[in-house]
Design a protein around this motif. Structure first.
Motif, short mmCIF file in Angstrom:
data_model
loop_
_atom_site.label_atom_id
_atom_site.label_comp_id
_atom_site.label_asym_id
_atom_site.label_seq_id
_atom_site.Cartn_x
_atom_site.Cartn_y
_atom_site.Cartn_z
N TYR A 1 -9.13 2.21 18.28
CA TYR A 1 -8.32 3.17 17.55
C TYR A 1 -8.38 2.87 16.05
CZ TYR A 1 -6.17 4.01 22.16
OH TYR A 1 -5.94 4.30 23.48
N LEU A 2 -8.81 3.85 15.27
CA LEU A 2 -9.03 3.62 13.84
C LEU A 2 -7.74 3.29 13.10
CD1 LEU A 2 -11.54 6.52 13.03
CD2 LEU A 2 -12.05 4.12 13.50
N ALA A 3 -6.62 3.94 13.46
CA ALA A 3 -5.38 3.78 12.71
C ALA A 3 -4.37 2.85 13.39
CB ALA A 3 -4.73 5.14 12.47
N ASP A 4 -4.74 2.26 14.52
CA ASP A 4 -3.83 1.33 15.19
C ASP A 4 -3.93 -0.03 14.51
OD1 ASP A 4 -2.34 -0.28 16.81
OD2 ASP A 4 -3.60 -0.05 18.59
N PRO A 5 -2.88 -0.48 13.81
CA PRO A 5 -3.00 -1.74 13.07
C PRO A 5 -3.07 -2.97 13.96
CG PRO A 5 -0.76 -0.88 12.94
CD PRO A 5 -1.57 0.17 13.62
N LEU A 6 -2.78 -2.83 15.25
CA LEU A 6 -2.82 -3.98 16.16
C LEU A 6 -4.03 -3.96 17.09
CD1 LEU A 6 0.96 -4.30 17.16
CD2 LEU A 6 -0.30 -5.58 15.43
N ASP A 7 -4.96 -3.04 16.89
CA ASP A 7 -6.15 -3.03 17.74
C ASP A 7 -7.06 -4.19 17.35
OD1 ASP A 7 -7.95 -2.28 19.67
OD2 ASP A 7 -7.97 -0.17 19.09
N VAL A 8 -7.96 -4.54 18.26
CA VAL A 8 -8.85 -5.69 18.04
C VAL A 8 -10.06 -5.24 17.24
CG1 VAL A 8 -10.33 -7.37 19.18
CG2 VAL A 8 -8.06 -6.89 20.11
N ARG A 9 -10.21 -5.79 16.04
CA ARG A 9 -11.34 -5.51 15.17
C ARG A 9 -11.46 -6.64 14.16
NH1 ARG A 9 -7.39 -1.96 13.47
NH2 ARG A 9 -8.38 -0.20 14.49
N PHE A 10 -12.54 -6.66 13.39
CA PHE A 10 -12.67 -7.59 12.27
C PHE A 10 -12.29 -6.82 11.01
CE2 PHE A 10 -14.31 -10.30 9.08
CZ PHE A 10 -14.38 -11.57 9.63
N GLU A 11 -11.21 -7.26 10.34
CA GLU A 11 -10.68 -6.46 9.24
C GLU A 11 -10.06 -7.35 8.17
OE1 GLU A 11 -8.29 -2.55 9.68
OE2 GLU A 11 -6.77 -4.11 9.41
N PHE B 1 -13.85 9.58 7.54
CA PHE B 1 -12.94 9.59 8.68
C PHE B 1 -11.50 9.72 8.20
CE2 PHE B 1 -12.90 5.18 7.40
CZ PHE B 1 -11.59 4.76 7.62
N ALA B 2 -10.65 10.21 9.09
CA ALA B 2 -9.20 10.27 8.86
C ALA B 2 -8.53 10.11 10.21
CB ALA B 2 -8.80 11.58 8.20
N ALA B 3 -7.43 9.37 10.25
CA ALA B 3 -6.78 9.11 11.53
C ALA B 3 -5.29 8.87 11.32
CB ALA B 3 -7.42 7.89 12.21
N GLY B 4 -4.53 9.21 12.36
CA GLY B 4 -3.10 8.95 12.37
C GLY B 4 -2.68 8.33 13.68
N LEU C 1 -1.30 5.86 8.84
CA LEU C 1 -2.27 6.87 8.42
C LEU C 1 -3.40 6.18 7.67
CD1 LEU C 1 0.24 9.54 7.04
CD2 LEU C 1 -0.75 9.45 9.33
N ILE C 2 -4.64 6.59 7.93
CA ILE C 2 -5.77 5.93 7.30
C ILE C 2 -6.90 6.93 7.10
CG2 ILE C 2 -6.79 5.18 9.49
CD1 ILE C 2 -7.54 2.55 8.08
N SER C 3 -7.66 6.76 6.03
CA SER C 3 -8.84 7.60 5.78
C SER C 3 -9.82 6.80 4.94
CB SER C 3 -8.46 8.91 5.08
OG SER C 3 -7.93 8.64 3.79
N GLY C 4 -11.09 7.21 4.99
CA GLY C 4 -12.07 6.47 4.21
C GLY C 4 -13.49 6.88 4.52
N TYR C 5 -14.41 5.95 4.25
CA TYR C 5 -15.85 6.20 4.32
C TYR C 5 -16.48 5.37 5.43
CZ TYR C 5 -20.79 5.99 2.95
OH TYR C 5 -22.16 6.04 2.95
N LEU D 1 -18.86 0.14 10.51
CA LEU D 1 -18.45 -0.53 9.28
C LEU D 1 -17.84 0.53 8.38
CD1 LEU D 1 -18.34 -2.82 7.19
CD2 LEU D 1 -20.70 -2.24 6.56
N ARG D 2 -16.60 0.30 7.93
CA ARG D 2 -15.90 1.33 7.17
C ARG D 2 -14.98 0.71 6.13
NH1 ARG D 2 -10.81 2.03 9.94
NH2 ARG D 2 -10.79 0.82 11.86
N ILE D 3 -14.70 1.49 5.10
CA ILE D 3 -13.72 1.12 4.09
C ILE D 3 -12.75 2.28 3.96
CG2 ILE D 3 -15.27 -0.40 2.81
CD1 ILE D 3 -15.69 1.84 0.80
N GLY D 4 -11.51 1.99 3.54
CA GLY D 4 -10.56 3.08 3.44
C GLY D 4 -9.23 2.64 2.88
N VAL D 5 -8.30 3.58 2.83
CA VAL D 5 -6.93 3.32 2.39
C VAL D 5 -5.99 3.64 3.54
CG1 VAL D 5 -7.38 3.66 -0.05
CG2 VAL D 5 -6.82 5.63 1.37
N GLN D 6 -4.88 2.91 3.60
CA GLN D 6 -3.94 3.04 4.71
C GLN D 6 -2.52 3.14 4.18
OE1 GLN D 6 -3.71 -0.43 7.23
NE2 GLN D 6 -2.67 0.64 8.88
#
Length: 322
Positions: free
Chosen positions: A47-57, A256-259, A275-279, A290-295
């Motif tokens: 999930y792109l906008a889930d702050p607790l999902d498992v990813r490298f960030e 991308f954009a996600a809520g 809420l998050i969006s970016g490139y 691989l993405r960058i964005g603002v949240q």
């Protein structure tokens, strides 16, 4: 000891992954199916906008409000309001079964681990170090539908701020009152891509998902399940929507954009909004992004030690969804 064993298993799997990336997928044929042992591809999406999902960030946060401001005067025009969160994480598919006729469909069994470290930016004092671990069985019966059943474990470790520095807060909160909250959740998940039915892959850009989480007392092969300190607050809910658009020129990447909205019975089902969006950098679709964005985030504290306190922040993020 069980956590140490999990670390060792994941480390061994990671070593094997390097060879797999270099040599391609190793498939074991089983009649009309292929079985892949150890991989980084999964049937259920991150999930792109889930702050607790498992990813490298890595997330550089500007705190707009916090119930626990750590002597930073966040809520009275303080000048030291930054947070730096480094979140190393990885998801590993242990076994993946796909029909030979369509490798995009099938079933996988996976492990995931994420260890977010929350720091005050500038001097990088550690506020907290959480652990997020999960075991999941995921399926993709259709190209437009993904399903998952998972067991999540979230545990808390107090950072080095608290033994030496007091907490200055509008709620006069003592972090030692609730030592080491722990949650073990069972989660049922579903993700749907409704624009798949247009029959035009380029416009298959929308995903909608939902989670239903609950605590089930007892124990399993991962140990005794815990839900402390809220022993009777069992439920959590989550839903979201995501858009990913890739430019016609594959070397330009996409946007991308996600809520995401979540709520927990432990917080009286108060909504947590992300809420998050970016490139999106150039890459294969639906793979390791691989993405960058603002949240923008407004909800319960993401540092699990303060899960029942509120925070609001904006952030610049760099993430790899693996």
């Amino acid at each position: 000891m069980k956590k140490l064993s999990l670390y060792i298993i994941i480390a061994l799997f990671s070593l094997n992954l390097q060879a797999q990336d270099a040599q391609g997928l190793f498939n074991i044929p089983i009649k009309n199916w292929n079985m892949q042992v150890i991989g980084l591809n999964h049937f259920y999406p991150i999930y792109l906008a889930d702050p607790l999902d498992v990813r490298f960030e890595v997330s550089a946060r500007d705190m707009k409000y916090s119930d626990v401001d750590l002597n930073d005067n966040v809520n009275v025009d303080g000048t030291y309001k930054g947070r730096l969160v480094i979140n190393p994480g990885v998801k590993i598919s242990l076994f993946r079964f796909s029909p030979k006729s369509n490798p995009k469909l099938g079933l996988d069994i996976s492990l995931g681990v994420s260890i977010p470290a929350f720091m005050r930016s500038g001097n990088h004092d550690l506020i907290g170090l959480d652990g997020i671990y999960y075991f999941a069985i995921s399926g993709k019966p259709y190209e437009w539908l993904s399903l998952r059943f998972s067991k999540h474990h979230i545990c808390t470790h107090i950072g080095d701020e608290f033994p030496t520095i007091g907490v200055r807060s509008p709620i006069d909160f003592d972090p030692n009152v609730m030592q080491l909250p722990v949650r073990d959740d069972m989660i049922l998940s579903a993700a749907v891509r409704p624009l798949y039915f247009l029959g035009k892959p380029r416009w298959d850009i929308l995903q909608i998902y939902g989670d239903f989480g609950f605590f089930l007392p007892g124990s399993d092969f991962l140990g005794e399940r815990q839900n402390k300190p809220n022993r009777t607050a069992y439920l959590n809910l989550q839903g979201g929507i995501e858009l990913e658009y890739y430019f016609k020129n594959p070397y330009l990447g996409g946007v991308f954009a996600a809520g995401n909205v979540s709520s927990y019975q432990a917080n009286a089902f108060s909504p947590n909004i992300s809420l998050i969006s970016g490139y999106l950098f150039p890459q294969d679709r639906f793979q390791k992004r691989l993405r960058i964005g603002v949240q923008y985030y407004n909800g319960r504290s993401l540092t699990n030690q303060f899960y029942n306190r509120k925070e609001i922040f904006t952030a610049f993020i760099v993430a790899i969804d693996i």
